[in-house]
Design an enzyme around this catalytic site. Structure first.
Site, short mmCIF file in Angstrom:
data_model
loop_
_atom_site.label_atom_id
_atom_site.label_comp_id
_atom_site.label_asym_id
_atom_site.label_seq_id
_atom_site.Cartn_x
_atom_site.Cartn_y
_atom_site.Cartn_z
N PHE A 194 29.43 46.19 45.49
CA PHE A 194 29.80 46.49 44.11
C PHE A 194 30.76 45.43 43.58
O PHE A 194 30.57 44.91 42.48
CB PHE A 194 30.44 47.88 44.03
N GLY A 243 31.26 42.36 44.66
CA GLY A 243 30.60 41.06 44.56
C GLY A 243 29.64 40.99 43.38
O GLY A 243 29.59 39.98 42.68
N ASN A 277 22.61 50.86 41.31
CA ASN A 277 22.00 50.55 42.61
C ASN A 277 22.65 51.37 43.73
O ASN A 277 21.95 51.89 44.60
CB ASN A 277 22.12 49.06 42.93
N TYR A 284 20.77 54.50 46.22
CA TYR A 284 20.70 54.54 47.68
C TYR A 284 21.50 55.68 48.29
O TYR A 284 21.34 55.98 49.48
CB TYR A 284 21.20 53.20 48.26
N ARG A 307 26.37 39.78 45.60
CA ARG A 307 25.92 41.04 46.17
C ARG A 307 25.08 40.86 47.43
O ARG A 307 24.89 41.80 48.18
CB ARG A 307 25.11 41.81 45.14
N ARG A 364 34.67 50.43 27.91
CA ARG A 364 35.81 50.36 27.00
C ARG A 364 36.22 48.92 26.74
O ARG A 364 36.50 48.54 25.60
CB ARG A 364 37.00 51.13 27.56
#
Length: 114
Positions: free
Chosen positions: A75, A77, A36, A40, A85, A12
Site C-alpha cells: 500500500f 509503495g 486491491n 485479496y 508495489r 479531502r
C-alpha cells in the site's frame, strides 16, 4: 481501516468527492491500493482460518503477520509510485501460496491420516 482512512484523507486533500474514483494521480494510486488490498482480504482470511485450524496456529499466525506487513508495504509503495508495489506484491502472493500449502497439508492430514 488504515487503508480506507488513507483514501478518505486523499479525497479531502485533492477535493475528490464520492463516488468519483479518478482525479489526481496520487489519489488514484491510493484508491487502487486500497481496492486491491480489499479484493485479496477474503482469500487471505479464509486461508488463514483453514491453515490455523487444520495445520498449526503458531506457524499460521506468523505467516498472517508477514502477509499483513507485506500488504502494508504494498500500500505504501503503490501510493508513492506504481512500481513501488511490485516487491511487496510478489512477497504477499508468495505468502498466500504458503498459506494454501499449509491449509492443504492440514486438511490432508486431518481427513486422510487418523
Amino acid at each position: 481501516a488504515y487503508f480506507a482512512m488513507q483514501v478518505i484523507y486523499a479525497r479531502r486533500k485533492y477535493k475528490i468527492s464520492p463516488p468519483e474514483t479518478s482525479g489526481h494521480p496520487e489519489f488514484e494510486r491510493t484508491f487502487r491500493a486500497q481496492a486491491n488490498c480489499s479484493e485479496y482480504f477474503p482469500i487471505f482470511i479464509s486461508l488463514l482460518w483453514v491453515a490455523g485450524i487444520f495445520f498449526h496456529q503458531g506457524v499460521t499466525a506468523v505467516c498472517g503477520l508477514l502477509y499483513l506487513y507485506t500488504r502494508l508495504k504494498y500500500f505504501q509503495g503503490y501510493a508513492v509510485a506504481a512500481q513501488g508495489r511490485l516487491g511487496p506484491l510478489y512477497a504477499s502472493a508468495w505468502l498466500l501460496w504458503v498459506l494454501v500449502g499449509l491449509a492443504l497439508a492440514g486438511l490432508l492430514a486431518h481427513f486422510l491420516w487418523p
